[in-house]
Design a protein around this motif. Structure first.
Motif, PDB file in Angstrom:
ATOM      1  N   GLY A   1       0.842  -1.190   0.000  1.00 24.61           N
ATOM      2  CA  GLY A   1       0.000   0.000   0.000  1.00 24.61           C
ATOM      3  C   GLY A   1       0.879   1.241   0.000  1.00 24.61           C
ATOM      4  N   THR A   2       0.290   2.383   0.199  1.00 24.58           N
ATOM      5  CA  THR A   2       1.053   3.625   0.202  1.00 24.58           C
ATOM      6  C   THR A   2       1.956   3.726   1.426  1.00 24.58           C
ATOM      7  N   GLN A   3       1.621   3.037   2.517  1.00 26.64           N
ATOM      8  CA  GLN A   3       2.415   3.078   3.747  1.00 26.64           C
ATOM      9  C   GLN A   3       3.338   1.876   3.903  1.00 26.64           C
ATOM     10  N   GLY A   4       3.319   0.951   2.944  1.00 27.11           N
ATOM     11  CA  GLY A   4       4.141  -0.251   3.024  1.00 27.11           C
ATOM     12  C   GLY A   4       3.306  -1.492   2.775  1.00 27.11           C
ATOM     13  N   MET A   5       3.872  -2.636   3.101  1.00 27.35           N
ATOM     14  CA  MET A   5       3.194  -3.916   2.884  1.00 27.35           C
ATOM     15  C   MET A   5       1.989  -4.039   3.808  1.00 27.35           C
ATOM     16  N   GLU A   6       0.857  -4.438   3.225  1.00 30.08           N
ATOM     17  CA  GLU A   6      -0.356  -4.670   4.025  1.00 30.08           C
ATOM     18  C   GLU A   6      -0.433  -6.134   4.409  1.00 30.08           C
ATOM     19  N   TYR A   7      -0.963  -6.368   5.600  1.00 31.11           N
ATOM     20  CA  TYR A   7      -1.126  -7.724   6.127  1.00 31.11           C
ATOM     21  C   TYR A   7      -2.576  -7.955   6.503  1.00 31.11           C
ATOM     22  N   ARG A   8      -2.998  -9.223   6.393  1.00 32.99           N
ATOM     23  CA  ARG A   8      -4.332  -9.608   6.849  1.00 32.99           C
ATOM     24  C   ARG A   8      -4.155 -10.681   7.920  1.00 32.99           C
ATOM     25  N   LEU A   9      -4.622 -10.364   9.104  1.00 35.80           N
ATOM     26  CA  LEU A   9      -4.537 -11.258  10.253  1.00 35.80           C
ATOM     27  C   LEU A   9      -5.900 -11.904  10.453  1.00 35.80           C
ATOM     28  N   SER A  10      -5.925 -13.232  10.547  1.00 40.95           N
ATOM     29  CA  SER A  10      -7.163 -13.971  10.802  1.00 40.95           C
ATOM     30  C   SER A  10      -6.982 -14.791  12.071  1.00 40.95           C
ATOM     31  N   VAL A  11      -7.974 -14.702  12.961  1.00 41.83           N
ATOM     32  CA  VAL A  11      -7.919 -15.421  14.227  1.00 41.83           C
ATOM     33  C   VAL A  11      -9.219 -16.189  14.395  1.00 41.83           C
ATOM     34  N   THR A  12      -9.102 -17.492  14.599  1.00 38.35           N
ATOM     35  CA  THR A  12     -10.255 -18.333  14.899  1.00 38.35           C
ATOM     36  C   THR A  12     -10.151 -18.721  16.375  1.00 38.35           C
ATOM     37  N   VAL A  13     -11.215 -18.474  17.118  1.00 33.94           N
ATOM     38  CA  VAL A  13     -11.211 -18.682  18.565  1.00 33.94           C
ATOM     39  C   VAL A  13     -12.306 -19.678  18.957  1.00 33.94           C
ATOM     40  N   PRO A  14     -12.147 -20.352  20.101  1.00 37.90           N
ATOM     41  CA  PRO A  14     -13.195 -21.258  20.566  1.00 37.90           C
ATOM     42  C   PRO A  14     -14.338 -20.527  21.266  1.00 37.90           C
ATOM     43  N   LYS A  15     -14.036 -19.353  21.834  1.00 33.87           N
ATOM     44  CA  LYS A  15     -15.029 -18.580  22.574  1.00 33.87           C
ATOM     45  C   LYS A  15     -14.751 -17.104  22.297  1.00 33.87           C
ATOM     46  N   ALA A  16     -15.793 -16.360  21.952  1.00 34.74           N
ATOM     47  CA  ALA A  16     -15.622 -14.963  21.558  1.00 34.74           C
ATOM     48  C   ALA A  16     -15.259 -14.071  22.733  1.00 34.74           C
ATOM     49  N   PRO A  17     -14.134 -13.336  22.649  1.00 43.68           N
ATOM     50  CA  PRO A  17     -13.787 -12.356  23.675  1.00 43.68           C
ATOM     51  C   PRO A  17     -14.694 -11.133  23.586  1.00 43.68           C
ATOM     52  N   ASP A  18     -14.740 -10.342  24.652  1.00 46.46           N
ATOM     53  CA  ASP A  18     -15.582  -9.142  24.654  1.00 46.46           C
ATOM     54  C   ASP A  18     -15.046  -8.082  23.708  1.00 46.46           C
ATOM     55  N   ARG A  19     -13.826  -7.620  23.942  1.00 41.50           N
ATOM     56  CA  ARG A  19     -13.194  -6.594  23.109  1.00 41.50           C
ATOM     57  C   ARG A  19     -11.853  -7.156  22.645  1.00 41.50           C
ATOM     58  N   PHE A  20     -11.834  -7.734  21.470  1.00 36.02           N
ATOM     59  CA  PHE A  20     -10.690  -8.477  20.976  1.00 36.02           C
ATOM     60  C   PHE A  20      -9.807  -7.582  20.116  1.00 36.02           C
ATOM     61  N   LEU A  21      -8.520  -7.556  20.421  1.00 35.34           N
ATOM     62  CA  LEU A  21      -7.602  -6.813  19.574  1.00 35.34           C
ATOM     63  C   LEU A  21      -6.222  -7.434  19.592  1.00 35.34           C
ATOM     64  N   ALA A  22      -5.465  -7.113  18.558  1.00 40.26           N
ATOM     65  CA  ALA A  22      -4.071  -7.535  18.453  1.00 40.26           C
ATOM     66  C   ALA A  22      -3.219  -6.294  18.659  1.00 40.26           C
ATOM     67  N   VAL A  23      -2.108  -6.448  19.343  1.00 42.23           N
ATOM     68  CA  VAL A  23      -1.212  -5.322  19.586  1.00 42.23           C
ATOM     69  C   VAL A  23       0.141  -5.651  18.979  1.00 42.23           C
ATOM     70  N   LEU A  24       0.583  -4.808  18.040  1.00 43.86           N
ATOM     71  CA  LEU A  24       1.909  -4.962  17.442  1.00 43.86           C
ATOM     72  C   LEU A  24       2.943  -4.363  18.379  1.00 43.86           C
ATOM     73  N   ARG A  25       3.983  -5.139  18.655  1.00 45.43           N
ATOM     74  CA  ARG A  25       5.092  -4.654  19.481  1.00 45.43           C
ATOM     75  C   ARG A  25       6.386  -5.078  18.803  1.00 45.43           C
ATOM     76  N   GLY A  26       7.375  -4.223  18.852  1.00 43.82           N
ATOM     77  CA  GLY A  26       8.665  -4.585  18.284  1.00 43.82           C
ATOM     78  C   GLY A  26       9.302  -5.704  19.083  1.00 43.82           C
ATOM     79  N   GLN A  27       9.687  -6.778  18.390  1.00 43.38           N
ATOM     80  CA  GLN A  27      10.355  -7.901  19.045  1.00 43.38           C
ATOM     81  C   GLN A  27      11.866  -7.672  19.049  1.00 43.38           C
ATOM     82  N   SER A  28      12.417  -7.211  17.929  1.00 43.29           N
ATOM     83  CA  SER A  28      13.859  -7.022  17.841  1.00 43.29           C
ATOM     84  C   SER A  28      14.305  -5.682  18.407  1.00 43.29           C
TER      85      SER A  28
END
Length: 149
Positions: A63-90
């Motif tokens: 995209g205009t800001q760089g490579m786009e990613y699509r994250l898919s998560v399948t869960v056994p039970k739906a969380p209330d407010r579900f989110l993913a947080v990107l954090r630098g590992q290196s």
């Protein structure tokens, strides 16, 4: 007298910063116990007492800001407010919350672009799953990927 109190307070504050500061900036402390799972190489799967989890990450298109990613998560039970947080590992580059949108009753997706790193393509990102402000503790893997430009 006031000057002495200010100086002593500054010295104590500096010592506290030296002692406790690295703990707050260390993004790998809790990951050391968990083996890495490279999301761009294969899906990450595990089973809990509630059921099966499956996470996939695919790069879609630049995209205009760089490579786009699509994250898919399948869960056994739906969380209330579900989110993913990107954090630098290196290296620490801040935290970037990515809201997960419910696509089906137990399936969530998100599209995002990982922030650029000045070190080039060597940046490894970690994805932590959260229910609101609480980090999910049942993830046995360090969910990582190497950002592409």
């Amino acid at each position: 007298m006031v000057r002495a109190i200010v100086v002593v307070s500054l010295v104590i504050g500096a010592i506290a910063l030296v002692v406790f500061g690295p703990r707050f900036l260390d993004t790998t402390a809790d990951v050391a116990e968990r083996p890495p799972c490279d999301l761009l190489k294969a899906p990450c799967e595990w089973t809990t007492k509630d059921g099966d989890w499956r996470i996939t990450l695919v790069s879609t298109e630049p995209g205009t800001q760089g490579m786009e990613y699509r994250l898919s998560v399948t869960v056994p039970k739906a969380p209330d407010r579900f989110l993913a947080v990107l954090r630098g590992q290196s290296m620490y580059m801040g935290e970037y919350p990515v809201p997960l949108v419910r696509e089906q009753p137990l399936e969530y997706q998100a599209r995002f672009t990982a922030p650029f790193c000045t070190t080039g393509a060597d940046m490894i990102w970690r994805i932590d799953l959260q229910d609101g402000q609480e980090k999910l503790q049942n993830v046995p893997w360090a969910l990582v990927f190497q950002a592409q430009k």
